[in-house]
Design an enzyme around this catalytic site. Structure first.
Site, PDB file in Angstrom:
ATOM      1  CD  GLU A   1     -32.980  20.295 -69.611  1.00  0.00           C
ATOM      2  OE1 GLU A   1     -33.455  21.302 -69.022  1.00  0.00           O
ATOM      3  OE2 GLU A   1     -32.711  19.230 -69.026  1.00  0.00           O
TER       4      GLU A   1
ATOM      5  N   GLY B   1     -47.010  21.698 -64.720  1.00  0.00           N
ATOM      6  CA  GLY B   1     -46.467  21.552 -66.074  1.00  0.00           C
ATOM      7  C   GLY B   1     -47.090  20.393 -66.828  1.00  0.00           C
ATOM      8  NE  ARG B   2     -47.035  15.702 -62.478  1.00  0.00           N
ATOM      9  CZ  ARG B   2     -46.283  16.407 -61.632  1.00  0.00           C
ATOM     10  NH1 ARG B   2     -45.329  17.190 -62.103  1.00  0.00           N
ATOM     11  NH2 ARG B   2     -46.485  16.338 -60.334  1.00  0.00           N
TER      12      ARG B   2
ATOM     13  CE  LYS C   1     -46.047  26.117 -62.855  1.00  0.00           C
ATOM     14  NZ  LYS C   1     -46.653  25.033 -62.094  1.00  0.00           N
TER      15      LYS C   1
ATOM     16  CG  HIS D   1     -45.592  -7.878 -85.207  1.00  0.00           C
ATOM     17  ND1 HIS D   1     -45.639  -9.122 -85.789  1.00  0.00           N
ATOM     18  CD2 HIS D   1     -46.808  -7.310 -85.425  1.00  0.00           C
ATOM     19  CE1 HIS D   1     -46.821  -9.285 -86.370  1.00  0.00           C
ATOM     20  NE2 HIS D   1     -47.550  -8.207 -86.152  1.00  0.00           N
TER      21      HIS D   1
ATOM     22  CD  GLU E   1     -42.500  15.798 -63.734  1.00  0.00           C
ATOM     23  OE1 GLU E   1     -41.345  15.757 -64.191  1.00  0.00           O
ATOM     24  OE2 GLU E   1     -43.321  16.664 -64.092  1.00  0.00           O
TER      25      GLU E   1
ATOM     26  CE  LYS F   1     -35.419  20.389 -63.407  1.00  0.00           C
ATOM     27  NZ  LYS F   1     -36.452  21.363 -63.066  1.00  0.00           N
TER      28      LYS F   1
HETATM   29  O1  F6P Z   1     -38.040  18.883 -64.589  1.00  0.00           O
HETATM   30  C1  F6P Z   1     -39.386  18.618 -64.487  1.00  0.00           C
HETATM   31  C2  F6P Z   1     -40.203  19.796 -64.916  1.00  0.00           C
HETATM   32  O2  F6P Z   1     -40.244  20.730 -63.902  1.00  0.00           O
HETATM   33  C3  F6P Z   1     -41.587  19.349 -65.331  1.00  0.00           C
HETATM   34  O3  F6P Z   1     -42.440  19.198 -64.266  1.00  0.00           O
HETATM   35  C4  F6P Z   1     -41.965  20.416 -66.291  1.00  0.00           C
HETATM   36  O4  F6P Z   1     -43.037  20.027 -67.080  1.00  0.00           O
HETATM   37  C5  F6P Z   1     -40.675  20.558 -67.048  1.00  0.00           C
HETATM   38  O5  F6P Z   1     -39.666  20.407 -66.070  1.00  0.00           O
HETATM   39  C6  F6P Z   1     -40.505  21.849 -67.781  1.00  0.00           C
HETATM   40  O6  F6P Z   1     -40.572  22.947 -66.930  1.00  0.00           O
HETATM   41  P1  F6P Z   1     -40.803  24.395 -67.485  1.00  0.00           P
HETATM   42  O7  F6P Z   1     -42.123  24.427 -68.181  1.00  0.00           O
HETATM   43  O8  F6P Z   1     -40.758  25.292 -66.293  1.00  0.00           O
HETATM   44  O9  F6P Z   1     -39.692  24.704 -68.443  1.00  0.00           O
END
Ligand code: F6P
Length: 553
Positions: free
Chosen positions: A220, A276-277, A214, A393, A362, A517
């Site tokens: 990452e 995002g979620r 987003k 199990h 979240e 972060k």
């Molecule tokens: O670190 C949390 C977050 O901001 C989430 O809410 C989001 O889904 C994820 O990181 C990834 O963010 P992006 O889509 O901006 O890479």
């Protein structure tokens, strides 16, 4: 806690809240499900709500008609439906980020009007869906070729959190509907092993990377995408032009996409009013759309919409997200439950609970209310679980005989997927027998008398007694189709909304992930360059030193 600046009483001082506390105390030790069913022969039929293809049975909950009426009064007092309408209208209910919350517009029909700042956002949603459809069809048909002219056979989605969990979960859930001749992989972890394992057996000439972010700043994702670009260029002789046909982006941030080197013509857009979620039914679902095809993707959106309409229009007593949200509040706030298990009896839903963890935790993992004051009530639960039969199990022992109250959702389907052999299809009844048996055992247990009647020696009786009264919701549908998946996800989205609305928290920000972060960025130079990190606490400084020593060994 004092009343809010707007003058409304603090949640726990509302008469509707104290009425629930009194009701809970009056019923102590607690309602007994055997007695509740004995007293009300119609309970099994009455405590069922239907939405779309979902049959939601909540009869095995520790509630009576009075409990449900009191919970609904709490929902009325906290104006859950008013808050719901504000969300659907596009009001900026995500106050800390000053944003509208309009994932529901992602599945609105073409002719709907949903305005943000006076602009109808629906045409834009459908323009992106159409662009995605065109692209997905070209990849699926082989018309979209890579740099060397070979057709794309592998699709690797690079993203994390909401830009990974949704498409990865839905891809697994809908595997029987996917183009089996294509390979799909989902890379999220900044641990280089993730990308390595996802690419090691792939031909770069046949591989498309979808960089999903987003913000397009998530470290990452950008790190993995950069490494993926190197892998591609190494494999294709280093011609930078290859990036154009092997990389596309899903983002709200065109500038950062361009900075990364992806042509913005190959960017699929979404908007800041999509959390995002809550985003896998937006452009973030491109990998899924390539997998299942645009028509199936739209069927999934239709499924979401069925539940949106239900949430908007069904009366309180038959409103499934409202009921599920209120039941969670009953256990979390009035019984001290700390967690909620989601236990699908479907292998295809293996990642469903992991997906819900972000959606729920979240969203509702908050400890201040909308006015920034510490809350004095429990907010979101720990959500956990894996496919039910495997869990049986492993950890079901604790649910049955441990000391914790763990409400659970059991999710199952009447039919196995079509492509199984007859022998494997026949296993489905056994799978579902397990679901029904667990619901029964959790609810009704086994009394000491029943155990004794089996001839069990006295000293063994306590060990073999099941107290029961473990609440479950059973969600049944005919089959796990794209529409049913959309219905399930929307059901949980709106359940989470209901709970946040009652708790008076902002369910749509996520400031809690920021600190880690920032600190990771600060610590990294200490690992890579041995730099001094000012302000590192003694424990972390010792860990960093140990890590560096071990690395040299
Ligand atoms: O670190 C949390 C977050 O901001 C989430 O809410 C989001 O889904 C994820 O990181 C990834 O963010 P992006 O889509 O901006 O890479």
């Amino acid at each position: 806690m004092s009343d809010s600046p707007s003058g409304s009483p603090s949640l726990t001082r509302r008469p509707e809240w104290t009425a629930l506390e009194d009701h809970r105390t009056d019923a102590l030790p607690q309602p007994d499900l055997r007695e509740l069913f004995a007293a009300d022969p119609g309970r099994a039929e009455r405590y069922v709500v239907h939405v779309g293809d979902l049959r939601i049975d909540y009869s095995k909950h520790l509630v009576t008609d009075e409990t449900l009426a009191l919970l609904q009064e709490l929902a009325t007092a906290t104006d859950v439906f008013g808050q719901r309408d504000a969300m659907f209208r596009g009001e900026k209910i995500n106050a800390t980020e000053n944003r509208a919350v309009l994932h529901t517009a992602l599945r609105a029909p073409r002719d709907a009007v949903v305005e943000v700042d006076g602009e109808n956002v629906v045409p834009g949603v459908h323009a992106v869906l159409d662009k995605m459809s065109g692209f997905a069809n070209r990849v699926r048909s082989g018309e979209w070729t890579g740099h060397t002219g070979k057709r794309i056979r592998n699709v690797v989605n690079i993203g994390i959190g909401g830009s990974d969990l949704g498409p990865a979960m839905a891809y697994d859930a809908l595997r029987p509907f996917t183009a089996r001749e294509l390979t799909f992989r989902f890379v999220s972890n900044v641990d280089g092993s993730d990308l390595h394992e996802a690419t090691r057996d792939l031909d770069p000439a046949e591989t498309l990377f979808i960089v999903a972010s987003k913000t397009f700043t998530t470290i990452e994702t950008i790190t993995n995408a950069t490494s993926a670009r190197s892998w591609l260029l190494d494999g294709l002789g280093g011609d930078e032009k290859a990036v154009a046909t092997h990389f596309v982006a899903l983002s709200t941030n065109a500038e950062k996409v361009a900075d990364f080197g992806i042509d913005v013509d190959n960017m699929f857009e979404f908007w800041d009013w999509v959390g995002g979620r809550y985003s896998y039914d937006s452009a973030i679902g491109l990998s899924l759309m390539i997998a299942i095809g645009p028509d199936r993707f739209r069927e999934m959106l239709d499924g979401f919409r069925i539940v949106d309409e239900h949430f908007r229009n069904a009366p309180a007593e038959a409103n499934a997200p409202l009921l599920l949200g209120l039941l969670g509040i009953w256990y979390g706030n009035f019984h001290g439950a700390q967690s909620h298990a989601v236990l699908p009896y479907s292998h295809y839903l293996s990642k469903f609970t992991a997906y819900l963890q972000q959606l729920d935790m979240e969203s509702n993992g908050k400890s201040v209310d909308r006015d920034g004051r510490p809350v004095e009530w429990q907010t979101g639960p720990v959500v956990w679980g894996t496919p039910g039969t495997n869990g049986q199990h492993a950890y079901y022992q604790l649910i049955h005989q441990g000391t914790k109250l763990i409400p659970a959702d059991l999710i199952g389907f009447a039919r196995p997927v079509a492509e199984l052999s007859d022998e494997l299809k026949a296993q489905h009844d056994l799978l579902m027998a397990n679901l029904f048996a667990q619901g029964q055992a959790l609810a009704f247990g086994k009394t000491a008398e029943e155990v004794r009647a089996e001839g069990v020696p006295d000293e063994q009786v306590p060990h073999r007694t099941f107290q029961g009264n473990h609440p479950t919701t059973t969600i049944l549908a005919t089959e796990l189709t794209p529409s049913v998946l959309g219905q399930l996800v929307a059901l949980y989205e709106h359940k989470v909304f209901v709970q946040g609305a009652v708790w008076n928290i902002d369910s749509f920000d996520q400031w809690g992930v920021e600190l880690g972060k920032v600190l990771a960025k600060r610590v990294e130079p200490a690992l890579t360059e041995g730099a001094d990190v000012p302000g590192l606490d003694p424990s972390t400084a010792a860990l960093v030193a140990a890590y560096r020593n071990l690395r040299e060994v």
